[in-house]
Design a protein around this motif. Structure first.
Motif, PDB file in Angstrom:
ATOM      1  N   SER A   1      -7.758   5.257   5.476  1.00 29.93           N
ATOM      2  CA  SER A   1      -9.204   5.301   5.284  1.00 29.93           C
ATOM      3  C   SER A   1      -9.997   4.515   6.332  1.00 29.93           C
ATOM      4  O   SER A   1     -11.066   4.981   6.758  1.00 29.93           O
ATOM      5  CB  SER A   1      -9.551   4.805   3.872  1.00 29.93           C
ATOM      6  N   PRO A   2      -9.561   3.343   6.805  1.00 34.35           N
ATOM      7  CA  PRO A   2     -10.347   2.623   7.812  1.00 34.35           C
ATOM      8  C   PRO A   2     -10.591   3.436   9.083  1.00 34.35           C
ATOM      9  O   PRO A   2     -11.642   3.279   9.718  1.00 34.35           O
ATOM     10  CB  PRO A   2      -9.500   1.376   8.086  1.00 34.35           C
ATOM     11  N   THR A   3      -9.641   4.290   9.483  1.00 38.32           N
ATOM     12  CA  THR A   3      -9.862   5.138  10.660  1.00 38.32           C
ATOM     13  C   THR A   3     -10.956   6.154  10.371  1.00 38.32           C
ATOM     14  O   THR A   3     -11.876   6.351  11.178  1.00 38.32           O
ATOM     15  CB  THR A   3      -8.566   5.848  11.069  1.00 38.32           C
ATOM     16  N   PHE A   4     -10.876   6.814   9.209  1.00 37.86           N
ATOM     17  CA  PHE A   4     -11.902   7.784   8.840  1.00 37.86           C
ATOM     18  C   PHE A   4     -13.264   7.117   8.733  1.00 37.86           C
ATOM     19  O   PHE A   4     -14.271   7.648   9.216  1.00 37.86           O
ATOM     20  CB  PHE A   4     -11.538   8.451   7.511  1.00 37.86           C
TER      21      PHE A   4
ATOM     22  N   ASP B   1     -19.169  -1.873   0.270  1.00 39.98           N
ATOM     23  CA  ASP B   1     -18.377  -2.505  -0.792  1.00 39.98           C
ATOM     24  C   ASP B   1     -17.011  -1.853  -0.970  1.00 39.98           C
ATOM     25  O   ASP B   1     -16.275  -2.185  -1.898  1.00 39.98           O
ATOM     26  CB  ASP B   1     -19.140  -2.447  -2.113  1.00 39.98           C
ATOM     27  N   LYS B   2     -16.657  -0.906  -0.079  1.00 35.37           N
ATOM     28  CA  LYS B   2     -15.393  -0.174  -0.210  1.00 35.37           C
ATOM     29  C   LYS B   2     -14.334  -0.769   0.714  1.00 35.37           C
ATOM     30  O   LYS B   2     -14.624  -1.145   1.845  1.00 35.37           O
ATOM     31  CB  LYS B   2     -15.583   1.312   0.132  1.00 35.37           C
ATOM     32  N   ARG B   3     -13.095  -0.823   0.221  1.00 35.57           N
ATOM     33  CA  ARG B   3     -11.995  -1.373   1.015  1.00 35.57           C
ATOM     34  C   ARG B   3     -10.757  -0.482   0.874  1.00 35.57           C
ATOM     35  O   ARG B   3      -9.647  -0.970   0.719  1.00 35.57           O
ATOM     36  CB  ARG B   3     -11.655  -2.802   0.559  1.00 35.57           C
ATOM     37  N   SER B   4     -10.949   0.816   0.928  1.00 38.14           N
ATOM     38  CA  SER B   4      -9.817   1.732   0.741  1.00 38.14           C
ATOM     39  C   SER B   4      -8.824   1.603   1.891  1.00 38.14           C
ATOM     40  O   SER B   4      -9.201   1.364   3.039  1.00 38.14           O
ATOM     41  CB  SER B   4     -10.313   3.179   0.646  1.00 38.14           C
ATOM     42  N   ARG B   5      -7.538   1.788   1.567  1.00 37.81           N
ATOM     43  CA  ARG B   5      -6.482   1.806   2.579  1.00 37.81           C
ATOM     44  C   ARG B   5      -5.928   3.234   2.670  1.00 37.81           C
ATOM     45  O   ARG B   5      -6.619   4.130   3.118  1.00 37.81           O
ATOM     46  CB  ARG B   5      -5.384   0.802   2.218  1.00 37.81           C
ATOM     47  N   PHE B   6      -4.686   3.463   2.240  1.00 44.22           N
ATOM     48  CA  PHE B   6      -4.160   4.828   2.200  1.00 44.22           C
ATOM     49  C   PHE B   6      -4.754   5.546   0.991  1.00 44.22           C
ATOM     50  O   PHE B   6      -4.658   5.070  -0.146  1.00 44.22           O
ATOM     51  CB  PHE B   6      -2.635   4.824   2.093  1.00 44.22           C
ATOM     52  N   VAL B   7      -5.375   6.690   1.248  1.00 42.61           N
ATOM     53  CA  VAL B   7      -5.902   7.533   0.184  1.00 42.61           C
ATOM     54  C   VAL B   7      -5.349   8.936   0.372  1.00 42.61           C
ATOM     55  O   VAL B   7      -4.866   9.299   1.451  1.00 42.61           O
ATOM     56  CB  VAL B   7      -7.445   7.560   0.183  1.00 42.61           C
TER      57      VAL B   7
ATOM     58  N   GLN C   1       4.677   9.099  -6.637  1.00 45.03           N
ATOM     59  CA  GLN C   1       6.108   8.998  -6.375  1.00 45.03           C
ATOM     60  C   GLN C   1       6.407   8.509  -4.952  1.00 45.03           C
ATOM     61  O   GLN C   1       7.568   8.279  -4.610  1.00 45.03           O
ATOM     62  CB  GLN C   1       6.796  10.341  -6.616  1.00 45.03           C
ATOM     63  N   ILE C   2       5.360   8.302  -4.148  1.00 46.94           N
ATOM     64  CA  ILE C   2       5.544   7.769  -2.799  1.00 46.94           C
ATOM     65  C   ILE C   2       5.353   6.261  -2.818  1.00 46.94           C
ATOM     66  O   ILE C   2       4.334   5.752  -3.296  1.00 46.94           O
ATOM     67  CB  ILE C   2       4.543   8.397  -1.807  1.00 46.94           C
ATOM     68  N   GLU C   3       6.352   5.551  -2.307  1.00 50.04           N
ATOM     69  CA  GLU C   3       6.249   4.104  -2.160  1.00 50.04           C
ATOM     70  C   GLU C   3       5.650   3.813  -0.789  1.00 50.04           C
ATOM     71  O   GLU C   3       6.250   4.114   0.251  1.00 50.04           O
ATOM     72  CB  GLU C   3       7.625   3.453  -2.280  1.00 50.04           C
ATOM     73  N   ILE C   4       4.439   3.263  -0.777  1.00 49.49           N
ATOM     74  CA  ILE C   4       3.777   2.952   0.488  1.00 49.49           C
ATOM     75  C   ILE C   4       4.191   1.557   0.930  1.00 49.49           C
ATOM     76  O   ILE C   4       4.052   0.592   0.165  1.00 49.49           O
ATOM     77  CB  ILE C   4       2.248   3.043   0.346  1.00 49.49           C
ATOM     78  N   PRO C   5       4.722   1.400   2.138  1.00 54.81           N
ATOM     79  CA  PRO C   5       5.170   0.088   2.605  1.00 54.81           C
ATOM     80  C   PRO C   5       4.054  -0.951   2.521  1.00 54.81           C
ATOM     81  O   PRO C   5       2.951  -0.737   3.035  1.00 54.81           O
ATOM     82  CB  PRO C   5       5.583   0.354   4.062  1.00 54.81           C
ATOM     83  N   ALA C   6       4.348  -2.074   1.897  1.00 52.30           N
ATOM     84  CA  ALA C   6       3.320  -3.088   1.642  1.00 52.30           C
ATOM     85  C   ALA C   6       2.723  -3.641   2.924  1.00 52.30           C
ATOM     86  O   ALA C   6       1.516  -3.910   2.999  1.00 52.30           O
ATOM     87  CB  ALA C   6       3.914  -4.218   0.800  1.00 52.30           C
ATOM     88  N   ASP C   7       3.549  -3.815   3.962  1.00 52.94           N
ATOM     89  CA  ASP C   7       3.019  -4.409   5.187  1.00 52.94           C
ATOM     90  C   ASP C   7       2.093  -3.459   5.941  1.00 52.94           C
ATOM     91  O   ASP C   7       1.278  -3.902   6.758  1.00 52.94           O
ATOM     92  CB  ASP C   7       4.147  -4.893   6.097  1.00 52.94           C
ATOM     93  N   LEU C   8       2.180  -2.158   5.657  1.00 55.73           N
ATOM     94  CA  LEU C   8       1.256  -1.209   6.264  1.00 55.73           C
ATOM     95  C   LEU C   8      -0.041  -1.107   5.474  1.00 55.73           C
ATOM     96  O   LEU C   8      -1.099  -0.840   6.041  1.00 55.73           O
ATOM     97  CB  LEU C   8       1.893   0.186   6.343  1.00 55.73           C
ATOM     98  N   SER C   9       0.025  -1.277   4.181  1.00 54.34           N
ATOM     99  CA  SER C   9      -1.132  -0.989   3.325  1.00 54.34           C
ATOM    100  C   SER C   9      -2.046  -2.187   3.090  1.00 54.34           C
ATOM    101  O   SER C   9      -3.109  -2.033   2.492  1.00 54.34           O
ATOM    102  CB  SER C   9      -0.657  -0.460   1.968  1.00 54.34           C
ATOM    103  N   ARG C  10      -1.663  -3.383   3.564  1.00 55.22           N
ATOM    104  CA  ARG C  10      -2.498  -4.561   3.301  1.00 55.22           C
ATOM    105  C   ARG C  10      -3.895  -4.407   3.899  1.00 55.22           C
ATOM    106  O   ARG C  10      -4.893  -4.714   3.268  1.00 55.22           O
ATOM    107  CB  ARG C  10      -1.829  -5.821   3.831  1.00 55.22           C
ATOM    108  N   GLY C  11      -3.967  -3.987   5.153  1.00 59.09           N
ATOM    109  CA  GLY C  11      -5.266  -3.756   5.782  1.00 59.09           C
ATOM    110  C   GLY C  11      -6.056  -5.009   6.079  1.00 59.09           C
ATOM    111  O   GLY C  11      -7.266  -4.944   6.329  1.00 59.09           O
TER     112      GLY C  11
END
Length: 231
Positions: free
Chosen positions: A55-58, A74-80, A150-160
């Motif tokens: 989301s930050p790229t978009f 006020d939005k802080r979305s990561r992987f959506v 069912q997808i495990e998103i890697p924590a170190d990628l999703s912190r943002g």
């Protein structure tokens, strides 16, 4: 008079040839190239692609700047979830005819906001892709949520919390390590310039991991991809 008529015929033929040449040279996205549009029938596809947008790229793009639901201050979305796309081995169907309404009810759309954070996104994904799933609206969005969960998103990628720079292979490997059964041939990172745009994961109709040669080939190949931080 005969000379004038002949000139008009020559000019008409030249215009027709020019129009044909321009049409032949027009760029066509390989993903959207289909020989027979009659195949675009709801439920007629080979597998799904789950697209997870960074989301930050978009939100840094012009489109994102106009999307307050996803990209407000006020939005802080990561992987959506960008979408769950019916896909064929070559190309994909879109905008299929269905008995369902083109409009997604607000209550159904808002129930997806934790993973698809705007009505514009929800509505567009239903019209272009969900309509080809062979499912009704509610069943389709239930499928979207099931695929995402069912997808495990890697924590170190999703912190943002800070920018990251990794190769496409490193990003994909993190997803592979977190998701047993996923292979390099079943996932692709795509780029917007030098920034991560999204992760595309191939799934069977039953949402099991599977390989997908065409999707894999279209992945980003630059040496370093940046994940900008969430604002």
């Amino acid at each position: 008079m005969k000379k004038s008529s002949a000139v008009r015929e020559i000019l008409f033929a030249a215009v027709l040839m020019l129009a044909t040449a321009i049409s032949a040279l027009s760029p066509v996205n390989a993903q959207e190239r289909r020989q027979d549009r009659t195949q675009d029938r709801a439920g007629n596809f080979d597998f799904y692609v789950l697209s997870l947008s960074w989301s930050p790229t978009f939100c840094a793009s012009d489109k994102g700047a106009r999307n307050g639901q996803q990209c407000g201050l006020d939005k802080r979305s990561r992987f959506v979830v960008h979408g769950l796309w019916p896909q064929n081995e070559n190309g994909y169907p879109d905008f299929c005819r269905t008995a369902e309404s083109d409009r997604v009810p607000r209550d159904l759309g808002e129930a997806m906001f934790d993973i698809m954070p705007s009505m514009g996104l929800v509505g567009h994904q239903w019209r272009k892709h969900g309509s080809c799933s062979g499912l009704g609206q509610r069943a389709y969005f239930e499928k979207v949520r099931q695929a995402f969960q069912q997808i495990e998103i890697p924590a170190d990628l999703s912190r943002g919390d800070r920018p990251l720079s990794l190769s496409a292979d490193e990003i994909e490997q993190k997803f592979l390590s977190a998701n047993p059964g996923m292979t390099h041939r079943g996932i692709a990172a795509s780029c917007e310039g030098r920034q991560l745009e999204e992760i595309r994961i191939c799934l069977t109709k039953d949402l099991a991991f599977r390989d997908c040669a065409e999707v894999d080939r279209r992945g980003c190949t630059i040496s370093q991809i940046t994940l900008p931080p969430a604002r």
